[in-house]
Scaffold this active site. Structure first.
Site, PDB file in Angstrom:
ATOM      1  NE  ARG A 101      48.923 -13.022  55.130  1.00 35.26           N
ATOM      2  CZ  ARG A 101      48.067 -12.188  55.719  1.00 35.26           C
ATOM      3  NH1 ARG A 101      48.522 -11.249  56.511  1.00 35.26           N
ATOM      4  NH2 ARG A 101      46.782 -12.276  55.466  1.00 35.26           N
ATOM      5  CG  ASP A 120      46.014  -3.964  47.668  1.00 34.80           C
ATOM      6  OD1 ASP A 120      45.203  -4.864  47.372  1.00 34.80           O
ATOM      7  OD2 ASP A 120      45.977  -3.347  48.744  1.00 34.80           O
ATOM      8  CD  GLN A 133      29.198  -0.030  56.223  1.00 37.13           C
ATOM      9  OE1 GLN A 133      28.276   0.051  55.412  1.00 37.13           O
ATOM     10  NE2 GLN A 133      29.177   0.602  57.398  1.00 37.13           N
ATOM     11  NE  ARG A 160      42.056  -4.385  56.165  1.00 37.80           N
ATOM     12  CZ  ARG A 160      42.693  -5.287  55.410  1.00 37.80           C
ATOM     13  NH1 ARG A 160      43.893  -5.690  55.763  1.00 37.80           N
ATOM     14  NH2 ARG A 160      42.126  -5.779  54.336  1.00 37.80           N
ATOM     15  CB  CYS A 181      45.825  -5.974  59.995  1.00 31.37           C
ATOM     16  SG  CYS A 181      45.704  -4.977  58.531  1.00 31.37           S
ATOM     17  CE  LYS A 204      46.684 -11.285  49.104  1.00 34.35           C
ATOM     18  NZ  LYS A 204      45.655 -10.727  50.012  1.00 34.35           N
ATOM     19  CG  ASN A 205      43.281  -9.560  47.349  1.00 31.84           C
ATOM     20  OD1 ASN A 205      43.589 -10.377  48.227  1.00 31.84           O
ATOM     21  ND2 ASN A 205      43.773  -8.341  47.317  1.00 31.84           N
TER      22      ASN A 205
HETATM   23  C1  EPZ Z   1      40.400  -5.791  50.220  1.00 31.41           C
HETATM   24  O1  EPZ Z   1      40.409  -5.655  51.640  1.00 31.41           O
HETATM   25  C2  EPZ Z   1      41.721  -6.459  49.845  1.00 31.41           C
HETATM   26  N1  EPZ Z   1      41.796  -7.753  50.485  1.00 31.41           N
HETATM   27  C3  EPZ Z   1      42.884  -5.572  50.293  1.00 31.41           C
HETATM   28  O2  EPZ Z   1      44.107  -6.167  49.828  1.00 31.41           O
HETATM   29  C4  EPZ Z   1      42.755  -4.212  49.636  1.00 31.41           C
HETATM   30  O3  EPZ Z   1      43.756  -3.365  50.124  1.00 31.41           O
HETATM   31  C5  EPZ Z   1      41.377  -3.606  49.957  1.00 31.41           C
HETATM   32  O4  EPZ Z   1      40.322  -4.506  49.580  1.00 31.41           O
HETATM   33  C6  EPZ Z   1      41.144  -2.295  49.223  1.00 31.41           C
HETATM   34  O5  EPZ Z   1      41.288  -2.435  47.860  1.00 31.41           O
HETATM   35  C7  EPZ Z   1      41.136  -8.806  49.931  1.00 31.41           C
HETATM   36  O6  EPZ Z   1      40.464  -8.724  48.922  1.00 31.41           O
HETATM   37  C8  EPZ Z   1      41.273 -10.128  50.619  1.00 31.41           C
HETATM   38  P1  EPZ Z   1      37.769  -2.769  52.220  1.00 31.41           P
HETATM   39  P2  EPZ Z   1      39.066  -5.271  52.439  1.00 31.41           P
HETATM   40  O7  EPZ Z   1      36.676  -3.419  52.992  1.00 31.41           O
HETATM   41  O8  EPZ Z   1      37.892  -5.787  51.705  1.00 31.41           O
HETATM   42  C9  EPZ Z   1      36.725   0.395  55.681  1.00 31.41           C
HETATM   43  C10 EPZ Z   1      46.325  -6.954  49.950  1.00 31.41           C
HETATM   44  O9  EPZ Z   1      47.386  -6.317  50.086  1.00 31.41           O
HETATM   45  N2  EPZ Z   1      35.660  -0.540  56.094  1.00 31.41           N
HETATM   46  O10 EPZ Z   1      37.510  -2.456  50.802  1.00 31.41           O
HETATM   47  O11 EPZ Z   1      39.272  -5.669  53.839  1.00 31.41           O
HETATM   48  C11 EPZ Z   1      38.129  -0.187  55.861  1.00 31.41           C
HETATM   49  O12 EPZ Z   1      38.602  -0.026  57.159  1.00 31.41           O
HETATM   50  C12 EPZ Z   1      45.092  -6.570  50.794  1.00 31.41           C
HETATM   51  O13 EPZ Z   1      46.183  -7.899  49.163  1.00 31.41           O
HETATM   52  C13 EPZ Z   1      34.865  -0.225  57.189  1.00 31.41           C
HETATM   53  O14 EPZ Z   1      35.049   0.812  57.834  1.00 31.41           O
HETATM   54  O15 EPZ Z   1      39.091  -3.679  52.323  1.00 31.41           O
HETATM   55  C14 EPZ Z   1      38.934   0.588  54.822  1.00 31.41           C
HETATM   56  O16 EPZ Z   1      39.326   1.808  55.362  1.00 31.41           O
HETATM   57  C15 EPZ Z   1      45.404  -5.571  51.853  1.00 31.41           C
HETATM   58  N3  EPZ Z   1      33.876  -1.097  57.543  1.00 31.41           N
HETATM   59  C16 EPZ Z   1      37.915   0.782  53.707  1.00 31.41           C
HETATM   60  O17 EPZ Z   1      36.624   0.619  54.279  1.00 31.41           O
HETATM   61  C17 EPZ Z   1      33.648  -2.275  56.852  1.00 31.41           C
HETATM   62  O18 EPZ Z   1      32.751  -3.044  57.229  1.00 31.41           O
HETATM   63  C18 EPZ Z   1      38.062  -0.172  52.522  1.00 31.41           C
HETATM   64  O19 EPZ Z   1      38.254  -1.465  53.016  1.00 31.41           O
HETATM   65  C19 EPZ Z   1      34.457  -2.566  55.752  1.00 31.41           C
HETATM   66  C20 EPZ Z   1      35.454  -1.689  55.380  1.00 31.41           C
END
Ligand code: EPZ
Length: 417
Positions: free
Chosen positions: A397, A305, A126, A122, A117, A22-23
């Site tokens: 999902r 995850d 960045q 989230r 969420c 999915k990701n």
């Molecule tokens: C991706 O989410 C995955 N989703 C998530 O999988 C996964 O849990 C996550 O990466 C971490 O591995 C997809 O790929 C579609 P991040 P993402 O940006 O990219 C903070 C599942 O179960 N952050 O790496 O949204 C954020 O809040 C899902 O399949 C900021 O503060 O995660 C978090 O604490 C759930 N500002 C951390 O960084 C930003 O602009 C990492 O989030 C971006 C992120």
């Protein structure tokens, strides 16, 4: 609303095939926005999130043609509406992945802010910071990110934290920028690499994907390509945990252990025997699992995850485990539901202390997010009696045909109203 009814006590045995990731599929679908030529994809998982993304792309003018069970052809020649509405984005945060490609290809984009969420606030600051560094003018008005740039310019971007979709969004945007972009502190997840491989097949010039420094040399335009989506390592890890908790013996095909080192290590620490083949993994569980402590962190460390699934495993293991969640501030929603099944878990800040118990007892529980629902299934498989999981739309999902796959391994699982 659908619920899942699980009768516990079956020992999982046999073989089942894993689906595409999915990701990886979600950002790769968005890569179709970058070119006017067709993008042919294989091993695309049949999931609600994928359907949502295809509807979103269709609304923008992308032609979508299904080919067989898991094939797709996306045609970007009709792209004419660079807008992602609140109605679409509110159902799936990953919609933010259209932002970078739209600004790069169309010179503008209007994308609803995803909002928080169940697992955390989230933010996407960045993503925005990176586009601004590439010269985009970005404003947030009435809940929408509005970005404009006649042509993006190469830039050096260092993200404040490792962000997976942030890295993917900026990498896609940089493909059509004028000059070189360097993304430092980049995410190293295998899904980022799969996206980079697809973009390179479309003519992009990318090096360093899979490391924390990615270099992208912008080009005038990208062309069509063929790409097969990588296996889903989280789906794979979830089935391995399900087999481990039931004392089972399974072989998962169409997958790879290459992306699961940290997960396989922990399963072996818990006492499982793992046999790795080129595109299959076999797990044989011990009579009694040992508790394993873990700390989530960006790849190649232990994936957040998989945190909930391992918590469910530790609920019936021998000993005490500490689970530290370092990525999302609110990813213990499954704890109270597992405790409804008789688990013994204590939360202290971003640590959960899990004391193994002899047995769990079936009850009605509620899924709060995708991976939490997977942990409730794992617990339900080993609990005595029946477990009824409410709100399983979360599950649909991210897990393709889960009740059929579990049934193929001998589980008693049924979708009920
Ligand atoms: C991706 O989410 C995955 N989703 C998530 O999988 C996964 O849990 C996550 O990466 C971490 O591995 C997809 O790929 C579609 P991040 P993402 O940006 O990219 C903070 C599942 O179960 N952050 O790496 O949204 C954020 O809040 C899902 O399949 C900021 O503060 O995660 C978090 O604490 C759930 N500002 C951390 O960084 C930003 O602009 C990492 O989030 C971006 C992120």
């Amino acid at each position: 609303m659908d619920k899942l009814l699980i009768r516990g006590g079956s020992v999982l045995k046999g073989e089942v095939a894993m689906s595409g990731a999915k990701n990886a599929a979600l950002p790769i679908l968005c890569a179709s926005l970058l070119s006017a030529d067709p993008l042919e994809l294989g091993n695309v998982p049949q999931l609600n999130d994928i359907s949502t993304m295809l509807r979103l792309l269709g609304d923008m003018g992308i032609g979508v043609r299904h080919e067989g069970d898991d094939g797709l052809t996306l045609d970007g020649s009709g792209l004419n509406n660079p807008v992602a509405s609140y109605e679409m984005v509110k159902t799936m945060r990953a919609s933010i992945l259209v932002l970078g490609p739209l600004v790069a290809r169309c010179g503008e984009a209007r994308v609803s802010l995803p909002g928080g969420c169940a697992i955390g606030a989230r933010p996407v600051d960045q993503h925005i910071k990176g586009l601004q560094a590439m010269g985009a003018e970005v404003t947030v008005e009435q809940g929408y990110v509005h970005a404009r740039a006649s042509r993006l310019k190469g830039a050096r971007i260092c993200t404040d934290m490792v962000t997976v979709t942030g890295t993917e969004n900026l990498m896609m945007a940089a493909c059509l920028a004028d000059g070189e972009t360097i993304i430092e502190n980049a995410a190293r997840e295998p899904e980022v690499v799969d996206l980079a491989n697809c973009l390179v097949a479309m003519g992009a010039r990318i090096s360093g994907a899979g490391t924390d420094i990615i270099r992208i040399q912008g080009v005038e335009k990208l062309h069509g390509a063929r790409h097969s989506i990588m296996p889903d390592r989280i789906e794979t890890g979830t089935y391995l945990c399900a087999a481990a908790v039931t004392g089972g013996d399974i072989r998962l095909t169409r997958t790879s252990a290459a992306y699961l080192d940290s997960v396989v290590d922990k399963l072996m620490d818990a006492g499982c025997e793992i046999v790795v083949e080129r595109d299959a993994i076999r797990l044989t569980a011990p009579a009694k699992l040992k508790s394993v402590s873990l700390r989530t962190a960006p790849y190649p460390a232990f994936p957040t995850d998989m945190q909930a699934q391992f918590m469910a495993m530790n609920c019936v293991a021998d000993g005490v485990a500490t689970i530290r969640e370092t990525i999302f501030e609110n990813r213990f929603m499954h704890v109270s539901e597992l405790m409804r099944l008789g688990a013994n878990i204590q939360i202290e800040g971003n640590n959960a202390i899990v004391r193994g118990v002899d047995r769990l007892e079936g009850a009605t529980v509620m899924a709060t997010d995708l991976r939490a629902s997977a942990s409730l299934i794992i617990a339900g498989l080993v609990a005595s009696g029946e477990t009824l999981i409410d709100r399983i739309y979360h599950l649909d999902r991210g897990y393709e045909r889960i009740e059929q796959k579990l049934a193929a391994l001998g589980a008693s699982v049924e979708r009920v109203r």
